[in-house]
Design a protein around this motif. Structure first.
Motif, PDB file in Angstrom:
ATOM      1  N   GLY A 142       0.814  -1.207   0.000  1.00 10.90           N
ATOM      2  CA  GLY A 142       0.000   0.000   0.000  1.00 10.90           C
ATOM      3  C   GLY A 142       0.852   1.263   0.000  1.00 10.90           C
ATOM      4  O   GLY A 142       0.609   2.189  -0.783  1.00 10.90           O
ATOM      5  N   VAL A 143       1.853   1.312   0.872  1.00 12.23           N
ATOM      6  CA  VAL A 143       2.732   2.486   0.939  1.00 12.23           C
ATOM      7  C   VAL A 143       3.519   2.627  -0.359  1.00 12.23           C
ATOM      8  O   VAL A 143       3.676   3.742  -0.889  1.00 12.23           O
ATOM      9  CB  VAL A 143       3.684   2.372   2.152  1.00 12.23           C
ATOM     10  CG1 VAL A 143       4.726   3.496   2.115  1.00 12.23           C
ATOM     11  CG2 VAL A 143       2.903   2.443   3.460  1.00 12.23           C
ATOM     12  N   ALA A 144       4.009   1.515  -0.904  1.00 13.83           N
ATOM     13  CA  ALA A 144       4.768   1.562  -2.152  1.00 13.83           C
ATOM     14  C   ALA A 144       3.905   2.100  -3.294  1.00 13.83           C
ATOM     15  O   ALA A 144       4.355   2.915  -4.105  1.00 13.83           O
ATOM     16  CB  ALA A 144       5.302   0.175  -2.499  1.00 13.83           C
ATOM     17  N   PHE A 145       2.634   1.671  -3.350  1.00 20.95           N
ATOM     18  CA  PHE A 145       1.738   2.169  -4.400  1.00 20.95           C
ATOM     19  C   PHE A 145       1.545   3.673  -4.266  1.00 20.95           C
ATOM     20  O   PHE A 145       1.597   4.410  -5.258  1.00 20.95           O
ATOM     21  CB  PHE A 145       0.377   1.474  -4.331  1.00 20.95           C
ATOM     22  CG  PHE A 145      -0.598   1.982  -5.366  1.00 20.95           C
ATOM     23  CD1 PHE A 145      -0.623   1.435  -6.630  1.00 20.95           C
ATOM     24  CD2 PHE A 145      -1.454   3.046  -5.074  1.00 20.95           C
ATOM     25  CE1 PHE A 145      -1.494   1.919  -7.598  1.00 20.95           C
ATOM     26  CE2 PHE A 145      -2.326   3.534  -6.034  1.00 20.95           C
ATOM     27  CZ  PHE A 145      -2.345   2.976  -7.302  1.00 20.95           C
ATOM     28  N   ILE A 146       1.317   4.146  -3.035  1.00 22.55           N
ATOM     29  CA  ILE A 146       1.077   5.576  -2.818  1.00 22.55           C
ATOM     30  C   ILE A 146       2.296   6.395  -3.212  1.00 22.55           C
ATOM     31  O   ILE A 146       2.187   7.447  -3.858  1.00 22.55           O
ATOM     32  CB  ILE A 146       0.705   5.833  -1.341  1.00 22.55           C
ATOM     33  CG1 ILE A 146      -0.710   5.306  -1.072  1.00 22.55           C
ATOM     34  CG2 ILE A 146       0.780   7.316  -1.002  1.00 22.55           C
ATOM     35  CD1 ILE A 146      -1.107   5.341   0.379  1.00 22.55           C
ATOM     36  N   VAL A 147       3.508   5.907  -2.860  1.00 22.51           N
ATOM     37  CA  VAL A 147       4.730   6.644  -3.164  1.00 22.51           C
ATOM     38  C   VAL A 147       5.001   6.682  -4.667  1.00 22.51           C
ATOM     39  O   VAL A 147       5.185   7.755  -5.257  1.00 22.51           O
ATOM     40  CB  VAL A 147       5.937   6.025  -2.426  1.00 22.51           C
ATOM     41  CG1 VAL A 147       7.251   6.641  -2.928  1.00 22.51           C
ATOM     42  CG2 VAL A 147       5.809   6.228  -0.924  1.00 22.51           C
ATOM     43  N   PHE A 148       5.033   5.504  -5.289  1.00 24.69           N
ATOM     44  CA  PHE A 148       5.489   5.417  -6.680  1.00 24.69           C
ATOM     45  C   PHE A 148       4.399   5.741  -7.700  1.00 24.69           C
ATOM     46  O   PHE A 148       4.666   6.389  -8.711  1.00 24.69           O
ATOM     47  CB  PHE A 148       6.060   4.020  -6.953  1.00 24.69           C
ATOM     48  CG  PHE A 148       7.312   3.723  -6.182  1.00 24.69           C
ATOM     49  CD1 PHE A 148       8.516   4.330  -6.518  1.00 24.69           C
ATOM     50  CD2 PHE A 148       7.286   2.867  -5.106  1.00 24.69           C
ATOM     51  CE1 PHE A 148       9.674   4.074  -5.793  1.00 24.69           C
ATOM     52  CE2 PHE A 148       8.432   2.597  -4.376  1.00 24.69           C
ATOM     53  CZ  PHE A 148       9.631   3.207  -4.715  1.00 24.69           C
ATOM     54  N   PHE A 149       3.186   5.291  -7.453  1.00 27.49           N
ATOM     55  CA  PHE A 149       2.125   5.478  -8.439  1.00 27.49           C
ATOM     56  C   PHE A 149       1.165   6.612  -8.066  1.00 27.49           C
ATOM     57  O   PHE A 149       0.878   7.481  -8.884  1.00 27.49           O
ATOM     58  CB  PHE A 149       1.350   4.165  -8.625  1.00 27.49           C
ATOM     59  CG  PHE A 149       2.182   3.054  -9.189  1.00 27.49           C
ATOM     60  CD1 PHE A 149       2.473   3.009 -10.541  1.00 27.49           C
ATOM     61  CD2 PHE A 149       2.686   2.071  -8.358  1.00 27.49           C
ATOM     62  CE1 PHE A 149       3.253   1.993 -11.065  1.00 27.49           C
ATOM     63  CE2 PHE A 149       3.471   1.050  -8.873  1.00 27.49           C
ATOM     64  CZ  PHE A 149       3.762   1.006 -10.228  1.00 27.49           C
ATOM     65  N   GLY A 150       0.674   6.613  -6.820  1.00 24.55           N
ATOM     66  CA  GLY A 150      -0.299   7.605  -6.405  1.00 24.55           C
ATOM     67  C   GLY A 150       0.257   9.007  -6.314  1.00 24.55           C
ATOM     68  O   GLY A 150      -0.479   9.987  -6.453  1.00 24.55           O
ATOM     69  N   THR A 151       1.569   9.126  -6.073  1.00 22.66           N
ATOM     70  CA  THR A 151       2.174  10.459  -5.928  1.00 22.66           C
ATOM     71  C   THR A 151       3.084  10.793  -7.108  1.00 22.66           C
ATOM     72  O   THR A 151       2.812  11.707  -7.873  1.00 22.66           O
ATOM     73  CB  THR A 151       2.965  10.556  -4.610  1.00 22.66           C
ATOM     74  OG1 THR A 151       2.107  10.232  -3.519  1.00 22.66           O
ATOM     75  CG2 THR A 151       3.509  11.965  -4.400  1.00 22.66           C
ATOM     76  N   MET A 152       4.180  10.027  -7.268  1.00 22.71           N
ATOM     77  CA  MET A 152       5.179  10.378  -8.274  1.00 22.71           C
ATOM     78  C   MET A 152       4.658  10.203  -9.701  1.00 22.71           C
ATOM     79  O   MET A 152       4.679  11.136 -10.505  1.00 22.71           O
ATOM     80  CB  MET A 152       6.435   9.535  -8.076  1.00 22.71           C
ATOM     81  CG  MET A 152       7.577   9.938  -9.006  1.00 22.71           C
ATOM     82  SD  MET A 152       8.992   8.828  -8.887  1.00 22.71           S
ATOM     83  CE  MET A 152       8.382   7.418  -9.806  1.00 22.71           C
ATOM     84  N   MET A 153       4.158   8.991 -10.032  1.00 17.23           N
ATOM     85  CA  MET A 153       3.737   8.726 -11.404  1.00 17.23           C
ATOM     86  C   MET A 153       2.501   9.533 -11.790  1.00 17.23           C
ATOM     87  O   MET A 153       2.374   9.963 -12.943  1.00 17.23           O
ATOM     88  CB  MET A 153       3.469   7.233 -11.596  1.00 17.23           C
ATOM     89  CG  MET A 153       4.725   6.376 -11.604  1.00 17.23           C
ATOM     90  SD  MET A 153       5.928   6.900 -12.861  1.00 17.23           S
ATOM     91  CE  MET A 153       4.987   6.674 -14.362  1.00 17.23           C
ATOM     92  N   SER A 154       1.575   9.747 -10.834  1.00 11.59           N
ATOM     93  CA  SER A 154       0.377  10.527 -11.165  1.00 11.59           C
ATOM     94  C   SER A 154       0.762  11.945 -11.556  1.00 11.59           C
ATOM     95  O   SER A 154       0.210  12.514 -12.512  1.00 11.59           O
ATOM     96  CB  SER A 154      -0.606  10.536  -9.989  1.00 11.59           C
ATOM     97  OG  SER A 154      -0.076  11.245  -8.884  1.00 11.59           O
TER      98      SER A 154
END
Length: 306
Positions: free
Chosen positions: A229-241
Motif C-alpha cells: 500500500g505504501v509503495a503504491f502511494i509513493v510510486f504510483f499515487g504520488t510520483m507517477m500521477s
C-alpha cells in the motif's frame, strides 16, 4: 495535410491517456490510504514524510539524469525562494496532507470530491483580489458547486450534516490549499521547470513531516499489505500521477487535462465502493456529480471566451 491531422490526433490521444492515467492513479491513492488508515492504523503524518520525501527525491533524480535539467537554479535566486517555500508548505504539502486527513475522517470519495471545490475557489478569489466579476459560466459553476457540496455533506437531510464537522472543515481547507497550489506558483513556473519546482516542494514537504513524525518512531507493523500500500502511494499515487499529468500538457491543453482530471474522484469513489464497501446514497451521488460538473461548465466558458 492528412498526415499532419493524423499526427495531431495521435498526440491528443497520447496526452489524453497520460492525463487519464495520472487522474486515475491519484484517485486510487484515496482508497489505498483509507485501507491503510482503517486496517493498519497508519498515521497521516508518518505517511506524509515517507511519500513526499521519496517522491521528491525520485522526481529530482528523474529531472537531472533523464531530462538533463539543472535542479539547483531555484535556490540561486533568493527573491523566488520565499514564494517557493510558501507554495511548498501551504500549497503542495497542505494538499497532500489535508487529503489524507480528510480520507481518514470521512472516505476517499468524499475527500476527492471536496478537493474539486478548489477550482470554484479560484473563481471566487479571482473576483475578490483581481476585481474581475465572474462571467455567467463561472457564476453557474459556483452555484452548482455549493448545491452539490450541500447534498454531499448532508446526504439529503438538508438541515443536518451527515459527515463530521472536522471532516468537512478539513475538506474545505483541502479545497483552499488546492486553490493556493494552483495560483501561487504561476510566476515560479515562468522561470523554472514544473518538475524542478514540484520535486523540491515534495522534498521540502517530506522533510517537514519527517521532523513532525520521524518515520523511525512508532513505525506501523510492516505487513505485506502495508508495504504494498505504501509503495503504491509513493510510486504510483504520488510520483507517477504527477509525472503523467505534467507530461500530458505537452500534447493537450490545460482545459482538456483539467476535464480528464475529474476521473480522480470517480476512480476514488468506485475504488472505495468496490474494495472498502463504502456506501453512497442517491443524494451523495447527485451532489458529487454536481461538484464534478463544475469543471465542464468552466471549461465550456473558457472555450467560449477563446
Amino acid at each position: 495535410m492528412d498526415l499532419e491531422n493524423k499526427t495531431n490526433a495521435q498526440k491528443r490521444l497520447i496526452g489524453a491517456v497520460l492525463a487519464l492515467t495520472g487522474a486515475i492513479l491519484w484517485g486510487i491513492q484515496g482508497p489505498v490510504s483509507q485501507f491503510l488508515f482503517q486496517d493498519n492504523h497508519l498515521s497521516p503524518e508518518w505517511l506524509m514524510g515517507i511519500k513526499m520525501g521519496i517522491s521528491g527525491i525520485l522526481i529530482l533524480l528523474f529531472t537531472k539524469f533523464y531530462k538533463k535539467e539543472s535542479i539547483s537554479q531555484l535556490w540561486k535566486k533568493p527573491k523566488n525562494v520565499f514564494v517557493f517555500i510558501a507554495y511548498a508548505i501551504f500549497g503542495l504539502a497542505a494538499v497532500q496532507y489535508l487529503y489524507l486527513v480528510t480520507v481518514n475522517l470521512s472516505n476517499a470519495g468524499t475527500a476527492t470530491i471536496l478537493q474539486s471545490l478548489g477550482t470554484v475557489l479560484i473563481v471566487i478569489f479571482t473576483a475578490i483580489f483581481y476585481h474581475k466579476l465572474p462571467n455567467r459560466y463561472e457564476f453557474v459553476a459556483v452555484v452548482v458547486a455549493l448545491v452539490g457540496t450541500w447534498l454531499l455533506v448532508t446526504k439529503g437531510n438538508l438541515t443536518q450534516l451527515a459527515i463530521s464537522t472536522p471532516a468537512l472543515t478539513c475538506g474545505l481547507l483541502l479545497a483552499l490549499a488546492g486553490c493556493i497550489q494552483t495560483m501561487l506558483p504561476v510566476n515560479l513556473l515562468k522561470h523554472f521547470s514544473s518538475v524542478v519546482v514540484v520535486g523540491w516542494a515534495m522534498l521540502v514537504g517530506g522533510i517537514l513531516f519527517t521532523i513532525v513524525h520521524p518515520f523511525w518512531v512508532e513505525m506501523p507493523k510492516m505487513t505485506l499489505g502495508t508495504v504494498l500500500g505504501v509503495a503504491f502511494i509513493v510510486f504510483f499515487g504520488t510520483m507517477m500521477s504527477f509525472l503523467c499529468f505534467i507530461s500530458s500538457l505537452k500534447f493537450i491543453s490545460p482545459t482538456v487535462a483539467g476535464m480528464l482530471d475529474t476521473f480522480e474522484p470517480l476512480s476514488a469513489t468506485v475504488g472505495a465502493i468496490i474494495f472498502l464497501n463504502t456506501s453512497f446514497n442517491g443524494y451523495e451521488v447527485v451532489g458529487g456529480l454536481l461538484v464534478l460538473s463544475t469543471v465542464f461548465i468552466l471549461a465550456l466558458g473558457n472555450k467560449k471566451t477563446e
